[in-house]
Motif scaffolding. Sequence first.
Motif, mmCIF file in Angstrom:
data_model
loop_
_atom_site.group_PDB
_atom_site.id
_atom_site.type_symbol
_atom_site.label_atom_id
_atom_site.label_comp_id
_atom_site.label_asym_id
_atom_site.label_seq_id
_atom_site.Cartn_x
_atom_site.Cartn_y
_atom_site.Cartn_z
ATOM 1 N N LEU A 66 0.829 -1.200 0.000
ATOM 2 C CA LEU A 66 0.000 0.000 0.000
ATOM 3 C C LEU A 66 0.866 1.252 0.000
ATOM 4 N N ARG A 67 1.909 1.266 0.821
ATOM 5 C CA ARG A 67 2.811 2.424 0.845
ATOM 6 C C ARG A 67 3.463 2.630 -0.522
ATOM 7 N N PHE A 68 3.993 1.564 -1.114
ATOM 8 C CA PHE A 68 4.684 1.693 -2.397
ATOM 9 C C PHE A 68 3.727 2.138 -3.506
ATOM 10 N N TYR A 69 2.589 1.477 -3.590
ATOM 11 C CA TYR A 69 1.669 1.773 -4.687
ATOM 12 C C TYR A 69 1.008 3.146 -4.557
ATOM 13 N N THR A 70 0.884 3.667 -3.334
ATOM 14 C CA THR A 70 0.294 4.997 -3.164
ATOM 15 C C THR A 70 1.372 6.075 -3.074
ATOM 16 N N GLU A 71 2.308 5.940 -2.149
ATOM 17 C CA GLU A 71 3.281 7.002 -1.914
ATOM 18 C C GLU A 71 4.333 7.117 -3.000
ATOM 19 N N VAL A 72 4.671 6.021 -3.653
ATOM 20 C CA VAL A 72 5.705 6.054 -4.686
ATOM 21 C C VAL A 72 5.093 6.104 -6.086
ATOM 22 N N LEU A 73 4.226 5.143 -6.400
ATOM 23 C CA LEU A 73 3.656 5.106 -7.746
ATOM 24 C C LEU A 73 2.549 6.133 -7.945
ATOM 25 N N GLY A 74 1.871 6.533 -6.871
ATOM 26 C CA GLY A 74 0.869 7.593 -6.983
ATOM 27 C C GLY A 74 -0.571 7.137 -7.093
ATOM 28 N N PHE A 75 -0.828 5.839 -6.894
ATOM 29 C CA PHE A 75 -2.209 5.376 -6.881
ATOM 30 C C PHE A 75 -2.902 5.847 -5.606
ATOM 31 N N VAL A 76 -4.215 5.683 -5.551
ATOM 32 C CA VAL A 76 -5.026 6.114 -4.416
ATOM 33 C C VAL A 76 -5.755 4.894 -3.860
ATOM 34 N N LYS A 77 -5.745 4.754 -2.523
ATOM 35 C CA LYS A 77 -6.472 3.639 -1.918
ATOM 36 C C LYS A 77 -7.965 3.804 -2.176
ATOM 37 N N LYS A 78 -8.608 2.719 -2.622
ATOM 38 C CA LYS A 78 -10.049 2.740 -2.908
ATOM 39 C C LYS A 78 -10.820 1.968 -1.835
ATOM 40 N N HIS A 79 -10.408 0.735 -1.558
ATOM 41 C CA HIS A 79 -11.099 -0.090 -0.569
ATOM 42 C C HIS A 79 -10.085 -0.751 0.363
ATOM 43 N N GLU A 80 -10.472 -0.859 1.614
ATOM 44 C CA GLU A 80 -9.701 -1.605 2.605
ATOM 45 C C GLU A 80 -10.708 -2.254 3.550
ATOM 46 N N VAL A 81 -10.916 -3.559 3.354
ATOM 47 C CA VAL A 81 -11.905 -4.305 4.119
ATOM 48 C C VAL A 81 -11.205 -5.460 4.827
ATOM 49 N N PRO A 82 -11.265 -5.514 6.176
ATOM 50 C CA PRO A 82 -10.633 -6.619 6.896
ATOM 51 C C PRO A 82 -11.239 -7.966 6.499
ATOM 52 N N LEU A 83 -10.367 -8.937 6.289
ATOM 53 C CA LEU A 83 -10.791 -10.302 5.956
ATOM 54 C C LEU A 83 -9.919 -11.279 6.729
ATOM 55 N N GLY A 84 -10.090 -11.330 8.021
ATOM 56 C CA GLY A 84 -9.255 -12.207 8.836
ATOM 57 C C GLY A 84 -7.838 -11.688 8.916
ATOM 58 N N GLU A 85 -6.899 -12.543 8.552
ATOM 59 C CA GLU A 85 -5.480 -12.178 8.626
ATOM 60 C C GLU A 85 -5.107 -11.101 7.603
ATOM 61 N N HIS A 86 -5.816 -11.047 6.488
ATOM 62 C CA HIS A 86 -5.510 -10.114 5.406
ATOM 63 C C HIS A 86 -6.667 -9.145 5.192
ATOM 64 N N ARG A 87 -6.572 -8.348 4.127
ATOM 65 C CA ARG A 87 -7.611 -7.368 3.803
ATOM 66 C C ARG A 87 -7.928 -7.414 2.318
ATOM 67 N N TRP A 88 -9.142 -6.996 1.979
ATOM 68 C CA TRP A 88 -9.478 -6.706 0.595
ATOM 69 C C TRP A 88 -8.991 -5.283 0.401
ATOM 70 N N LEU A 89 -7.894 -5.141 -0.332
ATOM 71 C CA LEU A 89 -7.204 -3.863 -0.424
ATOM 72 C C LEU A 89 -7.019 -3.520 -1.895
ATOM 73 N N THR A 90 -7.622 -2.405 -2.308
ATOM 74 C CA THR A 90 -7.513 -2.005 -3.708
ATOM 75 C C THR A 90 -7.031 -0.571 -3.827
ATOM 76 N N VAL A 91 -6.387 -0.298 -4.955
ATOM 77 C CA VAL A 91 -5.962 1.055 -5.306
ATOM 78 C C VAL A 91 -6.458 1.347 -6.715
ATOM 79 N N VAL A 92 -6.559 2.630 -7.017
ATOM 80 C CA VAL A 92 -6.981 3.087 -8.344
ATOM 81 C C VAL A 92 -6.090 4.237 -8.782
#
Length: 128
Positions: free
Chosen positions: A17-43
């Motif tokens: 998330l840090r790399f894709y947003t802070e470096v590449l410039g994408f924006v976080k769209k969704h972050e939904v907890p799913l147990g150990e991991h998350r449904w995490l998307t960028v646009v």
Amino acid sequence: MKINLASVFVDDQDKALRFYTEVLGFVKKHEVPLGEHRWLTVVSPEEPEGTELVLEPDAHPAVRPYKEALVGDGIPATSFAVDDVRAEFRRLRGLGVRFTQDPVDMGPVTTAVLDDTCGNLIQIAQQR
């Protein structure tokens, strides 16, 4: 029919998330907890309602050998369109991004390949 989601398998969702947003410039769209991991998307900030990139955990036993084979052969996991590959190359290099392929003209496109720090090679491409 249109593409709604695409995934890139990552070894650490927080780092990704840090790399894709802070470096590449994408924006976080969704972050939904799913147990150990998350449904995490960028646009793309240019298309906030466009295709979402899922930062998918690489926890499945088949994924890491697959990723290692692709990286070992220098094959990008995906490709992102940019307006100017050389300018984006310079910008990202200035931020410390490691490239495995400097910009190369390949017929109607110019491409470069970077390491996303999460176990993937990513191509950036410019249509000419």
